[in-house]
Each structure stands twice: as structure tokens, then as C-alpha cells.
Design a protein around this motif. Structure first.
Motif, PDB file in Angstrom:
ATOM      1  N   LEU A 167      45.318  39.026  40.519  1.00  0.00           N
ATOM      2  CA  LEU A 167      45.369  38.041  40.890  1.00  0.00           C
ATOM      3  C   LEU A 167      44.182  36.893  40.141  1.00  0.00           C
ATOM      4  O   LEU A 167      44.235  35.808  40.871  1.00  0.00           O
ATOM      5  CB  LEU A 167      44.755  38.210  42.520  1.00  0.00           C
ATOM      6  CG  LEU A 167      45.372  38.997  43.709  1.00  0.00           C
ATOM      7  CD1 LEU A 167      44.614  39.659  44.610  1.00  0.00           C
ATOM      8  CD2 LEU A 167      45.950  37.871  44.305  1.00  0.00           C
ATOM      9  N   TYR A 170      43.546  33.460  39.639  1.00  0.00           N
ATOM     10  CA  TYR A 170      43.893  32.348  40.780  1.00  0.00           C
ATOM     11  C   TYR A 170      42.558  32.960  41.469  1.00  0.00           C
ATOM     12  O   TYR A 170      42.459  31.684  42.464  1.00  0.00           O
ATOM     13  CB  TYR A 170      45.166  33.235  41.837  1.00  0.00           C
ATOM     14  CG  TYR A 170      46.397  33.008  40.923  1.00  0.00           C
ATOM     15  CD1 TYR A 170      47.279  31.692  40.593  1.00  0.00           C
ATOM     16  CD2 TYR A 170      47.100  33.772  40.758  1.00  0.00           C
ATOM     17  CE1 TYR A 170      48.470  31.359  40.002  1.00  0.00           C
ATOM     18  CE2 TYR A 170      48.609  33.824  40.407  1.00  0.00           C
ATOM     19  CZ  TYR A 170      48.925  32.893  39.460  1.00  0.00           C
ATOM     20  OH  TYR A 170      50.830  33.154  39.310  1.00  0.00           O
ATOM     21  N   THR A 171      41.994  33.528  42.018  1.00  0.00           N
ATOM     22  CA  THR A 171      40.779  33.807  42.341  1.00  0.00           C
ATOM     23  C   THR A 171      39.679  34.092  41.383  1.00  0.00           C
ATOM     24  O   THR A 171      38.965  34.318  42.077  1.00  0.00           O
ATOM     25  CB  THR A 171      40.578  34.907  43.506  1.00  0.00           C
ATOM     26  OG1 THR A 171      41.280  35.929  42.292  1.00  0.00           O
ATOM     27  CG2 THR A 171      42.041  34.152  44.371  1.00  0.00           C
ATOM     28  N   TRP A 174      35.755  35.488  42.603  1.00  0.00           N
ATOM     29  CA  TRP A 174      36.192  35.792  44.088  1.00  0.00           C
ATOM     30  C   TRP A 174      36.852  37.253  43.899  1.00  0.00           C
ATOM     31  O   TRP A 174      37.376  38.099  44.617  1.00  0.00           O
ATOM     32  CB  TRP A 174      36.446  35.017  44.416  1.00  0.00           C
ATOM     33  CG  TRP A 174      35.463  34.003  44.913  1.00  0.00           C
ATOM     34  CD1 TRP A 174      34.838  32.813  44.367  1.00  0.00           C
ATOM     35  CD2 TRP A 174      34.266  34.191  45.805  1.00  0.00           C
ATOM     36  NE1 TRP A 174      33.765  31.573  44.710  1.00  0.00           N
ATOM     37  CE2 TRP A 174      33.115  33.372  45.288  1.00  0.00           C
ATOM     38  CE3 TRP A 174      33.192  35.427  45.717  1.00  0.00           C
ATOM     39  CZ2 TRP A 174      32.343  33.008  45.920  1.00  0.00           C
ATOM     40  CZ3 TRP A 174      31.691  35.198  46.808  1.00  0.00           C
ATOM     41  CH2 TRP A 174      30.746  33.908  46.799  1.00  0.00           C
ATOM     42  N   THR A 175      37.810  38.179  43.188  1.00  0.00           N
ATOM     43  CA  THR A 175      38.766  38.423  42.528  1.00  0.00           C
ATOM     44  C   THR A 175      38.091  40.197  42.946  1.00  0.00           C
ATOM     45  O   THR A 175      39.272  40.597  43.942  1.00  0.00           O
ATOM     46  CB  THR A 175      39.849  38.963  40.968  1.00  0.00           C
ATOM     47  OG1 THR A 175      39.574  37.354  40.708  1.00  0.00           O
ATOM     48  CG2 THR A 175      41.322  39.527  41.465  1.00  0.00           C
ATOM     49  N   VAL A 178      38.180  39.744  46.932  1.00  0.00           N
ATOM     50  CA  VAL A 178      39.247  39.718  47.767  1.00  0.00           C
ATOM     51  C   VAL A 178      40.523  41.342  47.401  1.00  0.00           C
ATOM     52  O   VAL A 178      40.963  41.763  48.270  1.00  0.00           O
ATOM     53  CB  VAL A 178      40.357  39.079  46.541  1.00  0.00           C
ATOM     54  CG1 VAL A 178      41.744  38.796  47.109  1.00  0.00           C
ATOM     55  CG2 VAL A 178      39.916  37.664  46.838  1.00  0.00           C
TER      56      VAL A 178
END
Length: 248
Positions: A167, A170-171, A174-175, A178
Motif C-alpha cells: 500500500l 499509494y497511501t 498514511w500507510t 491504513v
């Protein structure tokens, strides 16, 4: 085969410091207990703490090893070995390290247990020897359950680590949030799932008659073992698949 042996040896060298540090801590704690706790019974109780904490040894070892690889992720993932072999090597080395540390950790409480039995501080039901076949079978069963729970925790750690790496592109920053929210949500959903009628119907078949030493009884089912096996297998292959998809 040579490449596989080389991978196992590389992961063993990587975890050697962790293994030796853990053994040093276990020995230091047991020496502290031996010299600072006056009562034999209390010594025995406290000496079981390092043994119990080994439940988390395998997952922490695996996470530590994966984090070392994360610093040079492109080299690790571009290895000619498949993700399945890369992860299996780390799991096997984690198991070996855990068994060595657990054996050393259990030596002192085993000695204390023998002394307490010999001096009559621990009474065994109906005069049965503490080292009878009944107790030996219980010991191996408990060890197997202990290792299985530790493996399940390790595979959960592996899944979360793999999901985080997948992830991250993409994040971004904030991974971690998430991944944490996703992991907690999965645990909560699983906790609700195991109390449903469907789960009980799927797992509570194939009753295995088994009596613990003493008065307590347990009710294990083949269905539960099969479900756990399939779940752990799924976590393992899903994690390997996520690792293969990681962008570096």
C-alpha cells in the motif's frame, strides 16, 4: 538446492545477533530470579515468565528480519528465489531460533519443577509420577499448541507487513494508519465470526477424546484444526502474493 541452502544460511546469519541477545536476556533474568527470589515456589513461578513470553518470539523475530530486508528491499525482492522461498526461509530460521531459545529458557524452571516434586512441594494426582506418559503427552501437546499459536501470530505479522509494503506507494505517510485500521478491523471481524453458528457448524466435528492430567478436560475437534490450518495457509500465500506485487 545450493541457492536454497545459501538463503537459509544468509537468514540465519542475519538473525544470529537477535538469537544471542535473546539467550543472554533469558540467562540474565533466570540468574536474577535465582539470587533475588528467596522462595522456591516463587522462583518457579517467575521462571515461567520468560518461557511464556516466547509465544511472541517468532513473530518479533520475523518482523525484525523483514525490517532489515526493508532497508534494501530492491535487492531482496530481485533475488532469483521466489517470494514463497524468501518468506519460508525466514519462518524456518525463526522457528529454529525460537526452539533454541525456548529450550534454554525452559531448563531452569524444569530443574525447579523437579526439585519441588522431589521435596513434596508439588503433589501429583493419585500418586502418578510427574514424568509419566500422561504428563509427557500433555507436555508435547502443550508445546505443539504453543508453537501453532506463535506461528499464527507470525503469519498475521507477515500479512500486515506485506500489506503495508504493497500500500505504501499509494497511501504514503498514511500507510501505517491504513494498515493498522485494516488489521484491527480484520481481528474484530474474526472475533465475531468465531461466535457465529456457521463457524461452529464448520469446525465442531470430529471430536477428539482427550483428558488433561488432573481434573480438567478439553474438547478439541478435527474441524477446528483443519480450519486453522487452511486459514494459516491462506495468510501465508496471500502474504507471498502481496510481496511479489510490491513496487520497488
Amino acid at each position: 538446492m545450493t541457492a536454497w541452502k545459501g538463503l537459509l544460511h544468509k537468514d540465519f546469519r542475519m538473525g544470529r545477533t537477535w538469537l544471542l541477545t535473546g539467550i543472554f536476556i533469558v540467562v540474565a533474568v533466570n540468574l536474577f530470579i535465582a539470587f533475588r527470589v528467596p522462595s522456591m515456589e516463587k522462583r518457579f513461578g517467575w521462571s515461567l515468565l520468560p518461557v511464556t513470553l516466547h509465544l511472541f518470539y517468532w513473530p518479533v523475530y520475523l518482523y525484525s528480519s523483514l525490517q532489515v530486508e526493508a532497508k534494501q528491499l530492491h535487492q531482496w525482492l530481485h533475488n532469483t528465489q521466489s517470494a514463497l522461498r524468501l518468506v519460508t526461509s525466514k519462518l524456518l530460521n525463526g522457528l529454529l531460533a525460537m526452539l533454541i531459545s525456548l529450550l534454554i529458557s525452559a531448563a531452569y524452571p524444569s530443574y525447579l519443577f523437579y526439585i519441588l516434586i522431589r521435596e513434596g512441594h508439588i503433589l501429583v494426582r493419585d500418586g502418578t509420577s510427574a514424568f509419566s506418559a500422561e504428563w509427557v503427552r500433555f507436555g508435547f501437546t502443550a508445546l505443539g499448541s504453543f508453537l501453532w499459536i506463535s506461528l499464527s501470530l507470525s503469519l498475521l505479522v507477515l500479512l500486515l507487513w506485506s500489506a503495508y509494503r504493497r500500500l505504501n506507494p499509494y497511501t504514503g505517510k498514511w500507510t501505517w494508519l491504513v494498515t493498522a485500521v485494516g488489521g484491527i478491523s480484520l481481528l474484530l471481524l474474526f472475533g465475531k465470526w468465531v461466535h457465529t453458528d456457521l463457524y461452529l457448524w464448520l469446525t465442531q466435528w470430529g471430536f477428539i477424546p482427550y483428558t488433561l492430567p488432573g481434573e480438567a478436560n478439553v474438547t478439541p475437534y478435527i474441524g477446528e484444526y483443519l480450519f486453522d490450518f487452511l486459514l494459516n495457509t491462506g495468510l501465508f500465500f496471500l502474504s507471498c502474493r502481496l510481496i511479489e506485487k510490491v513496487e520497488v
